[in-house]
Structures are given as C-alpha cells and as structure tokens.
Design a protein around this motif. Structure first.
Motif, PDB file in Angstrom:
ATOM      1  N   UNK A 187       0.843  -1.204   0.000  1.00  0.00           N
ATOM      2  CA  UNK A 187       0.000   0.000   0.000  1.00  0.00           C
ATOM      3  C   UNK A 187       0.875   1.249   0.000  1.00  0.00           C
ATOM      4  N   UNK A 188       1.958   1.196   0.741  1.00  0.00           N
ATOM      5  CA  UNK A 188       2.902   2.323   0.782  1.00  0.00           C
ATOM      6  C   UNK A 188       3.552   2.534  -0.575  1.00  0.00           C
ATOM      7  N   UNK A 189       3.990   1.434  -1.198  1.00  0.00           N
ATOM      8  CA  UNK A 189       4.642   1.544  -2.504  1.00  0.00           C
ATOM      9  C   UNK A 189       3.648   2.051  -3.545  1.00  0.00           C
ATOM     10  N   UNK A 190       2.425   1.555  -3.503  1.00  0.00           N
ATOM     11  CA  UNK A 190       1.383   2.022  -4.428  1.00  0.00           C
ATOM     12  C   UNK A 190       1.197   3.533  -4.306  1.00  0.00           C
ATOM     13  N   UNK A 191       1.139   4.005  -3.074  1.00  0.00           N
ATOM     14  CA  UNK A 191       0.918   5.432  -2.830  1.00  0.00           C
ATOM     15  C   UNK A 191       2.001   6.272  -3.491  1.00  0.00           C
ATOM     16  N   UNK A 192       3.235   5.843  -3.346  1.00  0.00           N
ATOM     17  CA  UNK A 192       4.342   6.599  -3.938  1.00  0.00           C
ATOM     18  C   UNK A 192       4.286   6.513  -5.455  1.00  0.00           C
ATOM     19  N   UNK A 193       4.101   5.311  -5.983  1.00  0.00           N
ATOM     20  CA  UNK A 193       4.045   5.133  -7.435  1.00  0.00           C
ATOM     21  C   UNK A 193       2.918   5.940  -8.083  1.00  0.00           C
ATOM     22  N   UNK A 194       1.798   6.061  -7.376  1.00  0.00           N
ATOM     23  CA  UNK A 194       0.658   6.810  -7.907  1.00  0.00           C
ATOM     24  C   UNK A 194       0.924   8.311  -7.968  1.00  0.00           C
ATOM     25  N   UNK A 195       1.938   8.763  -7.240  1.00  0.00           N
ATOM     26  CA  UNK A 195       2.158  10.211  -7.117  1.00  0.00           C
ATOM     27  C   UNK A 195       3.494  10.696  -7.654  1.00  0.00           C
ATOM     28  N   UNK A 196       4.299   9.797  -8.198  1.00  0.00           N
ATOM     29  CA  UNK A 196       5.559  10.240  -8.794  1.00  0.00           C
ATOM     30  C   UNK A 196       6.083   9.198  -9.779  1.00  0.00           C
ATOM     31  N   UNK A 197       6.882   9.682 -10.734  1.00  0.00           N
ATOM     32  CA  UNK A 197       7.595   8.765 -11.619  1.00  0.00           C
ATOM     33  C   UNK A 197       9.103   8.870 -11.406  1.00  0.00           C
ATOM     34  N   UNK A 198       9.513   9.503 -10.315  1.00  0.00           N
ATOM     35  CA  UNK A 198      10.941   9.566  -9.991  1.00  0.00           C
ATOM     36  C   UNK A 198      11.454   8.167  -9.658  1.00  0.00           C
ATOM     37  N   UNK A 199      12.721   7.903  -9.939  1.00  0.00           N
ATOM     38  CA  UNK A 199      13.294   6.607  -9.533  1.00  0.00           C
ATOM     39  C   UNK A 199      13.129   6.403  -8.031  1.00  0.00           C
ATOM     40  N   UNK A 200      12.770   5.187  -7.642  1.00  0.00           N
ATOM     41  CA  UNK A 200      12.550   4.943  -6.224  1.00  0.00           C
ATOM     42  C   UNK A 200      13.102   3.597  -5.800  1.00  0.00           C
ATOM     43  N   UNK A 201      13.446   3.527  -4.517  1.00  0.00           N
ATOM     44  CA  UNK A 201      13.864   2.290  -3.877  1.00  0.00           C
ATOM     45  C   UNK A 201      13.027   2.109  -2.629  1.00  0.00           C
TER      46      UNK A 201
END
Length: 257
Positions: A187-201
């Motif tokens: 759910x946390x990862x979804x939240x970030x992915x839904x709000x940015x396309x910056x590279x993430x780890x």
C-alpha cells in the motif's frame, strides 16, 4: 537505461554495523568495512550506507568512514547521515561516493536539496523518507531522528513537493516493517508510485528473495533494498552476510525482460 536494482542497506551506529527492528534496539552485526569487502565478492548492484547517529547527535558526516568505504567499494554506493550543506555533499562525492542521501535536511531545509543538487548534480541526490502508517490505510507520516520525531507531514504531500524539483532517487523506508522480515508494504509503494515517476527504492520488510521478486514483478523498474535479509541467517538470526548469486539475480531480473 534504468533497471531494477537489489541493494543492501548498511546502518552505521557507534562506527559499527547494526540492524534494528522498528528503528529500535540496534544489534551489532559487524564491521562496515569488512561487510563491504564481502559484498564486493558477491558483486552487489549498489550499496546504501546510512549513519543513523549523525542527525540525532547533531553532527556532520563521518568523512573518515566515507573515505575508507570508497577505498574498498567496487560497486556504486550512496552515503547518508548528517549532510546539511552543499560543501559537505560535494566532499562526499569527491571522496568517491556516487550518491548523497538526505533525510532530516530534506524535511527541515527543503531548499537545501536544490543547493546540493547544483553542487553535485541533482541525479546524485537521494532523499530518504522514513515513514509510519498512522490511522487508515495509505495514511503515512514522515518521521525523522531514527523514527523518534514525528513531522506531521504526510508522505503523499511531500512526494508531490519533491516532484516540483525532482531528485535522482527517493528511498521509502517503512518504520513499521523495519527488521521484521515479513514482506513489503505494498500500500505504501502504491501510494508513492501513484504520485511520482521519480526513480525509487523501497526498504523495510524483506524476509526472502520471494519478497524481492514480488516487488520487482509488480512494479518492474524499481530498487529493492534490504538489511536483515542480507546479514542474518536462519530463525536464530546468526550473522552471515549473503546476497543473491548470479543465477538468482538473473531469475529475478528476467521478470523485466
């Protein structure tokens, strides 16, 4: 071309390598330099090294440690802990680190992200966000000072703020999952992915290679980091540094092909 990465995360406390559970009770697991030597042999993709004392103690980066790490590292590494100025960040890069991680400074002195980006290149700036679920699902708050200080800032809001300037990477670290080895917070990862396309780890929760595989399978191009998984062995958590072998990594990354 961007690809997924599997990244060990080393926490430094009192100059030793430690592991925590929910950001508490640091357990000594060895010497950081020795760990780097072993990870060299295992050909890791990249290394994250976080000094968890620096901001809490109100001091700057440990440049001697950074220098020693850079001498030993045969892989790219990211260093965070106590960075508050552009000159400090530039010195870290000049010593041999590829990336500089900001956490407390990013939260409380947002403009410094841009200043450091000008000094070292924004692609070398990583923002680490330690988050904890508060209340309903997908309501995550950012914490600082090893999870002890609540900021009142929602993860979603800060991600949107970061979008305005862009950074090289964001690392999202789950305080709730830290050291528990019970799987990632999707759910946390979804939240970030839904709000940015910056590279993430993503960090916090890896208990097996299957946990890593599940993240890469769902999100494709993403960094997956782990601490306990790569330093503990078995149910009694004996200290033994490990990392996926070439064939295991190939199987993990074939998901993206």
């Amino acid at each position: 071309m961007l690809r997924s990465r599997i990244t060990p995360c080393l926490l430094v406390h009192n100059k030793g390598l430690v592991k925590t559970v929910n950001f508490k009770d640091p357990k000594y697991v060895g010497d950081p330099i020795n760990a780097v030597k072993i990870f060299n042999e295992k050909e890791v993709d990249e290394l994250i090294v976080l000094d968890i004392d620096a901001s809490v103690e109100g001091r700057g980066p440990d440049f001697e440690l950074i220098k020693n790490l850079a001498v030993e590292c045969r892989m790219p590494f990211c260093y965070g802990g106590g960075v508050t100025t552009a000159s400090e960040a530039k010195k870290i890069i000049n010593l041999g680190a590829e990336k500089v991680a900001l956490s407390t400074t990013a939260i409380y002195n947002f403009d410094m992200i841009k200043e450091i980006g000008k000094a070292v290149g924004i692609q070398s700036v990583v923002v680490v966000l330690d988050v904890k679920r508060t209340g309903i699902i997908k309501n995550y708050e950012i914490f600082t000072h090893n999870g002890k200080k609540a900021t009142g800032i929602k993860l979603k809001d800060f991600i949107k703020k970061l979008n305005e300037i862009g950074v090289g990477e964001i690392i999202i670290n789950s305080i709730d999952r830290d050291g528990k080895m019970e799987g990632f917070d999707f759910a946390m990862i979804d939240l970030v992915r839904e709000n940015t396309d910056m590279p993430m780890t993503v960090l916090g929760g890896a208990g097996s290679l299957e946990d890593i595989k599940s993240v890469i399978s769902k999100y494709k191009i993403i960094g997956v980091s782990a601490g306990s998984l790569f330093v503990f062995k078995g149910k009694y958590k004996a200290v033994l540094i490990s990392y996926p072998g070439k064939q295991e990594k190939k199987e993990l990354y074939q998901i993206n092909s």
